[in-house]
Design an enzyme around this catalytic site. Structure first.
Site: not given
Ligand code: MEV
Length: 415
Positions: A80, A255, A271, A368
């Site tokens: 990513e 995430k 792992d 991005h």
């Molecule tokens: C994207 O991989 C991760 C984000 O969505 C984390 C977040 O929203 O805090 C940018």
């Protein structure tokens, strides 16, 4: 970290030259990185079944992490865009404020033996035979004692389930620099027959628990308001507050932390599914929560703290067979699994800081799309300087397609 300034502007061979000078990579290791075919088919064929190929994931480094006053260059494997850049930027800002402090628990893992159809007095029988059970368990983990680890203790609980009474026995082992799955699972399979003999019932599951609550790492950082600005701090705090109040946001918040944690786990041959499973269960233990905290101190600076279970190793498992993992660990220069877990905690915190800072201010799409545009330029056939020129034009035109990139490239080449 002066040698790493402007690292992102260098060519790949130039970056590897820096790593040779700064991290002692050998000519052979440099070649392995440059060929990026590090995992040959024959080796891979012994790692999993039905092999048909090897799938590559980009490996980058985030230099500039200062943790407990030591400087780290952190290898990250991730597909990513913006994650490595986000970590590096957050690390740089953190270093300007003194860096991260971090610590980790002893590397104690647990595993379970399930006995089903046990008698009413199963728990009493477990306690009566505990000394012998622990003695045998200790013998089964003798290999770990050489490294300062080994068996720690056994405990049990009786579960009254719709499938009858079950004894859930739990064994704790200090696995030192290993992730520990092999050590624990071998020990559990070794001890299970003795448990059945002394307690009764039928042996079912004998497996490590990925919820490594005894093996947590913590990191903390103070980002000075003069460095990052008051509005960025307020934006981060607002974003954090939403995660505290809304589980949909909280999942994405966590995430972002895992973007960093997983990327280091993957780069170092760990792992990452085990790491993820443990972290998700930990986040949900008292109702699903963010893995970290943000608040302002009395000076108005931003304080970030994180605590999470990190069952990772620096020896054993696929680390032995995966040459890239070995190189990544050399670049990272950690002396133990505990140290690795501290770095991962700091990277997770940095990643979340970077995401919230961008989301609370200019948004993340700009960064991005910039990388996406250069990706499209390469797909369209751009080489060298053409890549930047095409991606810049794509950004200006705001048309992110390979067709547009091909059209721009054709024009650029005067055709
Ligand atoms: C994207 O991989 C991760 C984000 O969505 C984390 C977040 O929203 O805090 C940018």
């Amino acid at each position: 970290m002066g040698a790493f300034s402007g690292f992102y502007k260098k060519t790949i061979p130039e970056r590897i030259e820096i790593l040779k000078a700064e991290r002692g990579l050998t000519e052979e290791e440099a070649k392995t990185l440059l060929n990026s075919g590090a995992l040959d088919l024959e080796t891979a064929d012994h790692m999993i079944e039905n092999l048909i190929g090897v799938n590559h994931i980009p490996l980058g480094v985030a230099p500039g992490f200062v943790i407990n006053k030591k400087e780290y260059v952190v290898p990250m494997c991730i597909e990513e865009p913006s994650v490595v850049a986000g970590a590096a930027k957050a690390a740089k800002l953190a270093a300007q404020s003194g860096g991260f402090s971090a610590d980790a628990d002893e590397p104690v893992m647990s595993g379970q033996v399930q006995l089903v159809g046990v008698p009413e007095d199963a728990l009493i029988k477990f306690e009566e035979n505990k000394e012998e059970i622990e003695k045998v368990a200790k013998e089964l983990c003798l290999g770990m004692e050489r490294y300062g680890g080994g068996f720690r203790k056994a405990e049990a609980s009786l579960l009254d389930t719709k499938r009858g009474k079950m004894l859930n026995t739990v064994f704790l082992v200090d696995v030192r620099d290993a992730m520990g799955a092999n050590t624990i699972n071998t020990m559990l399979e070794g001890i299970a027959p003795l448990l059945a003999e002394k307690i009764g019932g039928k042996i079912r599951l004998r497996i490590i628990s990925n919820l490594a609550t005894r093996r947590k790492a913590r990191a903390k950082c103070i980002w000075k308001k003069e460095r990052i600005g008051e509005d960025a701090i307020e934006g981060i705090l607002d974003g954090y507050e939403l995660a505290l109040h809304d589980i949909y946001r909280c999942a994405t918040h966590n995430k972002g932390i895992l973007n960093g944690v997983d990327a280091v786990a993957l780069a170092t041959g760990n792992d990452w599914r085990a790491v993820e499973a443990g972290i998700h269960a930990f986040a949900a233990m008292d109702g699903y929560k963010p893995l970290n905290k943000f608040y302002k101190n009395e000076d108005g600076d931003l304080v970030g703290e994180i605590e999470l279970p990190l069952a990772v190793g620096t020896v054993g498992g696929s680390i032995k067979t995966n040459p890239i993992a070995k190189i990544a660990l050399k670049i990272l220069d950690v002396k133990s699994a505990q140290e690795l877990s501290m770095v991962m905690a700091a990277v997770g915190l940095a990643q979340n800081f970077a995401a919230l800072r961008a989301l609370g201010t200019e948004g993340i799409q700009k960064g991005h799309m910039k990388l996406h545009a250069s990706n499209l330029a390469v797909l369209a056939g751009a080489k060298g300087d053409e890549v930047d020129a095409v991606s810049k034009k794509l950004g200006e035109e705001k048309e992110y397609t390979v067709e547009a990139a091909k059209r721009i490239l054709k024009k650029l080449r005067g055709k």
